[in-house]
Scaffold this motif. Structure first.
Motif, mmCIF file in Angstrom:
data_model
loop_
_atom_site.group_PDB
_atom_site.id
_atom_site.type_symbol
_atom_site.label_atom_id
_atom_site.label_comp_id
_atom_site.label_asym_id
_atom_site.label_seq_id
_atom_site.Cartn_x
_atom_site.Cartn_y
_atom_site.Cartn_z
ATOM 1 N N GLN A 21 0.781 -1.257 0.103
ATOM 2 C CA GLN A 21 -0.023 0.101 0.188
ATOM 3 C C GLN A 21 0.825 1.152 0.029
ATOM 4 O OE1 GLN A 21 -3.526 0.945 0.023
ATOM 5 N NE2 GLN A 21 -3.571 -0.991 -1.074
ATOM 6 N N THR A 22 1.909 1.177 -0.556
ATOM 7 C CA THR A 22 2.916 2.405 -0.642
ATOM 8 C C THR A 22 3.096 2.947 -1.914
ATOM 9 O OG1 THR A 22 4.908 0.694 -1.091
ATOM 10 C CG2 THR A 22 4.389 1.352 1.429
ATOM 11 N N PRO A 23 3.626 4.170 -2.112
ATOM 12 C CA PRO A 23 4.002 4.588 -3.520
ATOM 13 C C PRO A 23 4.992 3.706 -4.199
ATOM 14 C CG PRO A 23 3.813 6.419 -1.831
ATOM 15 C CD PRO A 23 3.597 4.960 -1.015
ATOM 16 N N PHE A 24 5.814 3.086 -3.440
ATOM 17 C CA PHE A 24 7.049 2.088 -4.016
ATOM 18 C C PHE A 24 6.216 1.161 -4.725
ATOM 19 C CE2 PHE A 24 9.118 -2.016 -3.042
ATOM 20 C CZ PHE A 24 10.323 -1.756 -3.898
ATOM 21 N N TRP A 25 5.335 0.523 -4.043
ATOM 22 C CA TRP A 25 4.665 -0.792 -4.671
ATOM 23 C C TRP A 25 3.857 -0.309 -6.102
ATOM 24 C CZ3 TRP A 25 5.616 -5.704 -2.902
ATOM 25 C CH2 TRP A 25 4.721 -6.653 -3.516
ATOM 26 N N GLY A 26 3.282 0.876 -5.973
ATOM 27 C CA GLY A 26 2.804 1.496 -6.971
ATOM 28 C C GLY A 26 3.604 1.718 -8.277
ATOM 29 N N ARG A 27 4.753 2.137 -7.758
ATOM 30 C CA ARG A 27 5.921 2.282 -8.977
ATOM 31 C C ARG A 27 6.264 1.115 -9.536
ATOM 32 N NH1 ARG A 27 7.647 6.125 -5.247
ATOM 33 N NH2 ARG A 27 9.686 5.098 -4.424
ATOM 34 N N ILE A 28 6.394 0.112 -8.739
ATOM 35 C CA ILE A 28 6.898 -1.318 -9.238
ATOM 36 C C ILE A 28 5.836 -1.693 -10.076
ATOM 37 C CG2 ILE A 28 7.257 -3.688 -8.422
ATOM 38 C CD1 ILE A 28 9.880 -1.924 -7.754
ATOM 39 N N LYS A 29 4.571 -1.870 -9.643
ATOM 40 C CA LYS A 29 3.368 -2.222 -10.408
ATOM 41 C C LYS A 29 3.105 -1.500 -11.914
ATOM 42 C CE LYS A 29 2.569 -5.844 -8.099
ATOM 43 N NZ LYS A 29 3.037 -6.996 -8.668
ATOM 44 N N ARG A 30 3.525 -0.317 -11.777
ATOM 45 C CA ARG A 30 3.388 0.423 -12.963
ATOM 46 C C ARG A 30 4.329 0.084 -13.844
ATOM 47 N NH1 ARG A 30 4.945 6.108 -11.706
ATOM 48 N NH2 ARG A 30 2.712 6.616 -11.265
ATOM 49 N N ASN A 31 5.608 -0.564 -13.612
ATOM 50 C CA ASN A 31 6.561 -1.145 -14.599
ATOM 51 C C ASN A 31 5.920 -2.663 -14.912
ATOM 52 O OD1 ASN A 31 8.582 0.889 -14.562
ATOM 53 N ND2 ASN A 31 9.260 0.219 -12.672
ATOM 54 N N GLN A 32 4.865 -2.949 -14.178
ATOM 55 C CA GLN A 32 4.486 -4.492 -14.855
ATOM 56 C C GLN A 32 3.149 -4.260 -15.683
ATOM 57 O OE1 GLN A 32 4.408 -6.385 -10.672
ATOM 58 N NE2 GLN A 32 5.845 -7.889 -11.658
ATOM 59 N N GLY A 33 2.842 -2.947 -15.932
ATOM 60 C CA GLY A 33 1.421 -2.953 -16.731
ATOM 61 C C GLY A 33 0.344 -2.230 -15.833
ATOM 62 N N TYR A 34 0.498 -2.152 -14.671
ATOM 63 C CA TYR A 34 -0.851 -1.566 -13.781
ATOM 64 C C TYR A 34 -0.739 -0.161 -14.004
ATOM 65 C CZ TYR A 34 -1.420 -6.246 -11.918
ATOM 66 O OH TYR A 34 -1.614 -7.504 -11.705
ATOM 67 N N LEU A 35 -1.935 0.350 -13.510
ATOM 68 C CA LEU A 35 -2.132 1.882 -13.558
ATOM 69 C C LEU A 35 -2.256 2.306 -11.952
ATOM 70 C CD1 LEU A 35 -4.329 2.547 -16.764
ATOM 71 C CD2 LEU A 35 -1.633 2.894 -16.489
ATOM 72 N N PRO A 36 -1.646 2.789 -11.415
ATOM 73 C CA PRO A 36 -1.737 2.997 -9.834
ATOM 74 C C PRO A 36 -2.505 4.304 -9.644
ATOM 75 C CG PRO A 36 0.648 3.592 -10.278
ATOM 76 C CD PRO A 36 -0.137 3.117 -11.858
ATOM 77 N N ASN A 37 -3.487 4.358 -8.558
ATOM 78 C CA ASN A 37 -4.120 5.352 -8.159
ATOM 79 C C ASN A 37 -4.051 5.511 -6.716
ATOM 80 O OD1 ASN A 37 -5.331 6.905 -10.556
ATOM 81 N ND2 ASN A 37 -5.859 4.634 -10.996
ATOM 82 N N GLY A 38 -3.894 6.689 -6.158
ATOM 83 C CA GLY A 38 -4.340 6.723 -4.753
ATOM 84 C C GLY A 38 -5.325 7.397 -4.259
ATOM 85 N N PHE A 39 -5.714 7.216 -3.007
ATOM 86 C CA PHE A 39 -7.104 7.663 -2.503
ATOM 87 C C PHE A 39 -6.931 8.040 -1.237
ATOM 88 C CE2 PHE A 39 -8.338 5.528 -6.447
ATOM 89 C CZ PHE A 39 -9.306 6.249 -7.094
ATOM 90 N N GLU A 40 -7.460 8.861 -0.471
ATOM 91 C CA GLU A 40 -7.834 9.270 0.763
ATOM 92 C C GLU A 40 -9.308 8.705 1.265
ATOM 93 O OE1 GLU A 40 -7.785 12.606 4.463
ATOM 94 O OE2 GLU A 40 -6.844 13.067 2.419
#
Length: 370
Positions: A21-40
């Protein structure tokens, strides 16, 4: 009842123990073809527990990944989220409200949302699901699980996923203990192997990306030996490159154990807020008697404690000690370090398009059987 989401920039997500649930994980997954989005995410407390004050609210950040199946349709995936945990009887209600609240923020062609829940498995809290030896026998059938989880929901729409993505069972070590206590909590054989490896001259050091070739040789040896699905070398380089540069972010340490310059074992230790995670491990089939992986794991635990972590996640094991489970050997190894076994709820789906979701689920089942 209140369930409200507001968009938030990926890099603005707050630090958390929950690595996926970290920005780090979002960046890793972006490189695998996922589109990360953050919410409050903000919810009223009565959504989390019965008889709670509906005027009181709690909030937390949420990372949601979108993945396109083809050019026409996609699905949403929440890795180890949401972090807010309701009482057992409110889990379905919370997930239903969250699924509907997040729907307007997702692409119109999103056919379902999948939650990879970190919450304690409901059936791991009941004595009826343990055998005489104390082994958890697992949750009941998906139909039984769905009947209970959908309790109190309006749409009765939550489905147990065909399979789980992230580890559903893991061992947690309490790093608030001192080193002497941590050693004492280990099984005798594990403690003996740690000491033996050090006597054998095993040395553990942190290395940078310039040693990625050596890491990958160990990884290939391990993956082929255990018939594991292969990641390419670039993926592991991405893990090192995408770590945060500040102390409050995610730190990654590539640790390698050697004897006289020959690398025998390696791992990625990932530090996120107050939790250390054993993310990936690899070893050679040579010099097994050196017990290098025991020295490596012990050094990793000490480094996480030194960093300020209060817990250590072994990140994956079998649910019990049954020898027929493919992760039996991994389970025995990790159990030896003295942690507590924790069972998560795993993946749950909320379809937005029932017909297309059923087709996707059918394809998942076929790929599992192949």
């Amino acid at each position: 009842m209140t369930c409200r989401l507001e968009k938030k920039e990926l890099e603005e997500l707050n630090a958390t123990n929950i690595l996926p649930q970290t920005p780090f994980w979002g960046r890793i997954k972006r490189n695998q073809g996922y589109l990360p989005n953050g919410f409050e995410l903000t919810v009223s407390k009565d959504m989390l527990a019965n008889e709670a004050d509906s005027l009181s609210k709690v909030g937390d950040d949420l990372l949601v990944l979108t993945k396109y199946i083809d050019k026409e349709i996609c699905y949403a995936y929440v890795p180890y989220g949401p972090k807010l945990e309701p009482s057992f009887e409110n889990q379905g209600l919370f997930l239903e409200q969250l699924s509907e609240s997040i729907r307007p923020y997702l692409p119109s062609n999103c056919i379902f949302i999948r939650f990879d829940l970190i919450w304690e498995n409901q059936w791991a809290a009941e004595d009826d699901y343990f055998d005489a030896a104390g082994n958890w026998t697992g949750a009941p059938s998906s139909q039984v699980q769905e009947y209970r989880v959908n309790f109190k929901t309006t749409n009765w729409n939550l489905k147990k996923s065909v399979s789980d993505v992230l580890p559903k069972n893991t061992f947690f070590l309490n790093l608030s203990l001192n080193e002497k206590e941590l050693l004492k909590n280990m099984r005798y054989n594990t403690r003996y192997n740690v000491k033996k490896s050090l006597k054998n001259g095993v040395q553990v050091k942190e290395y940078g990306i310039e040693h990625m070739d050596e890491w990958y040789k160990l990884y290939l040896d391990t993956a082929i030996r255990h018939n594991m699905p292969l990641q390419n070398q670039a993926y592991f380089s991405t893990i090192l490159k995408n770590q945060d540069n500040n102390k409050n972010g995610v730190q990654v340490k590539m640790l390698m154990a050697d004897i006289d310059g020959k690398f025998l074992s390696s791992m990625f230790l990932v530090l996120s807020k107050k939790r250390g995670t054993y993310l990936y491990g690899a070893s050679t089939s040579d010099k097994k008697n050196a017990m290098a992986s025991y020295a490596l794991q012990w050094e990793s635990i000490k480094l996480a404690k030194e960093y300020g972590c209060t817990e250590y996640d072994m990140f994956g094991s079998a649910p019990n000690l049954k020898q027929t489970h493919p992760l039996h050997g991994v389970h025995v190894y990790k159990k030896g370090f003295g942690g507590d076994l924790f069972h998560r709820m795993g993946c749950w789906d909320y379809p937005y398009n029932e017909k297309l979701y059923d087709m996707y689920k059918f394809q998942e089942l076929k790929s599992q059987e192949a």
